[in-house]
Motif scaffolding. Structure first.
Motif, PDB file in Angstrom:
ATOM      1  N   UNK A 245     -34.358 -17.040 -21.463  1.00 13.76           N
ATOM      2  CA  UNK A 245     -34.648 -15.849 -20.662  1.00 13.76           C
ATOM      3  C   UNK A 245     -33.746 -15.797 -19.435  1.00 13.76           C
ATOM      4  N   UNK A 246     -33.569 -16.934 -18.773  1.00 15.12           N
ATOM      5  CA  UNK A 246     -32.686 -16.957 -17.605  1.00 15.12           C
ATOM      6  C   UNK A 246     -31.244 -16.656 -17.993  1.00 15.12           C
ATOM      7  N   UNK A 247     -30.797 -17.204 -19.112  1.00 14.63           N
ATOM      8  CA  UNK A 247     -29.421 -16.954 -19.547  1.00 14.63           C
ATOM      9  C   UNK A 247     -29.200 -15.476 -19.783  1.00 14.63           C
TER      10      UNK A 247
ATOM     11  N   UNK B  97     -28.231 -14.550 -15.861  1.00 15.73           N
ATOM     12  CA  UNK B  97     -26.801 -14.872 -15.889  1.00 15.73           C
ATOM     13  C   UNK B  97     -25.974 -13.802 -16.591  1.00 15.73           C
ATOM     14  N   UNK B  98     -26.502 -13.230 -17.673  1.00 16.05           N
ATOM     15  CA  UNK B  98     -25.737 -12.224 -18.413  1.00 16.05           C
ATOM     16  C   UNK B  98     -25.929 -10.810 -17.881  1.00 16.05           C
TER      17      UNK B  98
ATOM     18  N   UNK C  79     -36.300 -13.108 -30.403  1.00 10.47           N
ATOM     19  CA  UNK C  79     -36.152 -12.855 -28.975  1.00 10.47           C
ATOM     20  C   UNK C  79     -36.784 -14.070 -28.297  1.00 10.47           C
ATOM     21  N   UNK C  80     -35.984 -15.079 -27.945  1.00  2.00           N
ATOM     22  CA  UNK C  80     -36.556 -16.331 -27.447  1.00  2.00           C
ATOM     23  C   UNK C  80     -37.295 -16.143 -26.132  1.00  2.00           C
TER      24      UNK C  80
ATOM     25  N   UNK D 279     -42.051 -11.331 -17.996  1.00  3.68           N
ATOM     26  CA  UNK D 279     -43.212 -12.066 -17.486  1.00  3.68           C
ATOM     27  C   UNK D 279     -42.926 -13.559 -17.447  1.00  3.68           C
ATOM     28  N   UNK D 280     -42.265 -14.087 -18.463  1.00  9.02           N
ATOM     29  CA  UNK D 280     -41.890 -15.508 -18.458  1.00  9.02           C
ATOM     30  C   UNK D 280     -41.047 -15.825 -17.222  1.00  9.02           C
ATOM     31  N   UNK D 281     -40.061 -14.973 -16.947  1.00  9.34           N
ATOM     32  CA  UNK D 281     -39.184 -15.196 -15.792  1.00  9.34           C
ATOM     33  C   UNK D 281     -39.947 -15.061 -14.485  1.00  9.34           C
TER      34      UNK D 281
END
Length: 276
Positions: A65-67, A71-72, A58-59, A82-84
């Motif tokens: 994360x954005x993809x 986007x998806x 799970x990258x 949290x990263x996003x």
């Protein structure tokens, strides 16, 4: 903007704001923090499907994360969200750190691994617990980080502090307060997230790699799917639960949690539900 460990320079802010349905200008202030928090939890579900489907990773890099989430139209589990969120806040100009909490709800223990990650935002000399990724039990807007702080409306929360110095976030329900997690504000970095991510994906004690766990918070209702049990929470009412059949489990991600699955993911989920 200058590079930072939170990668604010790499976030597509316009796409994120469109994904969560946030309208209007943003600035490093409390109204923006509250607005982003509410919009994020309303639009983006807690989603462990990659782990359930046996994905090798799970990258947690921002591009991945954005993809996936922006986007998806997928959800994400705590660390992805949290990263996003951190990248978004960094881009806007907020000052914050990350910390890890020990989940208490459903575990019956105060001493489990500190797997949940949230943010501590500093604004005008005050600190705010900003947690968009605890799922359907979590707060819908920031909570002031202070002993006996309280958030009151349809969904109520408070913070208490124990003799150990740990804060405990509680969800105040008609049947009594529910302890969500205990934490200190010891600083965690993105490199720490990778270790927690590996545990959640691979460890036999992980709650996220052997059953479907989907959660979403909306203004008038909250849903939790754990395995085949769907729990619904409404303000000022006891929670209700029912079992979903296989067909309902296949449609639940989209119909209940707003998660856009690719056709291949739907087929993979069907295979998992069919069992060996």
């Amino acid at each position: 903007m200058a590079d930072s460990m939170w990668q604010g320079g790499g976030v597509d802010l316009d796409a994120y704001l469109e994904r969560v349905g946030h309208r209007g200008d943003v600035a490093a202030d409390l109204p923006t923090l509250r607005g982003l928090h509410a919009a994020h939890v309303d639009a983006i579900a807690f989603d462990n499907l990659d782990a359930l489907l046996g994905r090798e990773a799970v990258p947690l890099d921002l591009d991945s994360v954005q993809e996936k989430i922006v986007r998806q139209g997928r959800g994400g589990w705590c660390l992805e969200q949290v990263v996003l969120m951190a990248a978004v806040l960094d881009r806007i100009g907020f000052t914050f750190t990350a910390f890890a909490g020990r989940t208490r709800i459903r575990t019956g223990s105060r001493f489990g691994p500190a797997l949940h990650v949230a943010l501590c935002v500093e604004l005008d000399g005050e600190h705010w617990l900003h947690d968009v990724s605890f799922g359907a039990y979590g707060p819908h807007e920031p909570v002031r980080l202070a002993e006996h702080a309280r958030l009151d409306d349809d969904w109520s929360f408070d913070l208490v502090r124990e003799q150990t110095g740990e804060y405990v976030l509680r969800f105040l329900r008609p049947e009594g307060p529910v302890e969500l997690y205990g934490f200190t504000t010891d600083v965690r970095h993105p490199s720490d997230f990778e270790i927690l991510n590996h545990f959640c994906l691979t460890h036999p004690r992980s709650p996220f790699n052997h059953q479907m766990v989907l959660q979403r918070t909306q203004p008038g209702v909250r849903h939790i799917l754990a395995g085949s049990t769907l729990t619904e929470i409404r303000p000022a009412r006891p929670a209700t639960s029912r079992e979903l059949d296989k067909d309902e489990l296949l449609t639940a991600p989209a119909d209940i949690f707003g998660i856009a699955l690719a056709p291949g993911d739907v087929q993979a989920l069907r295979t998992v539900l069919d069992g060996p």
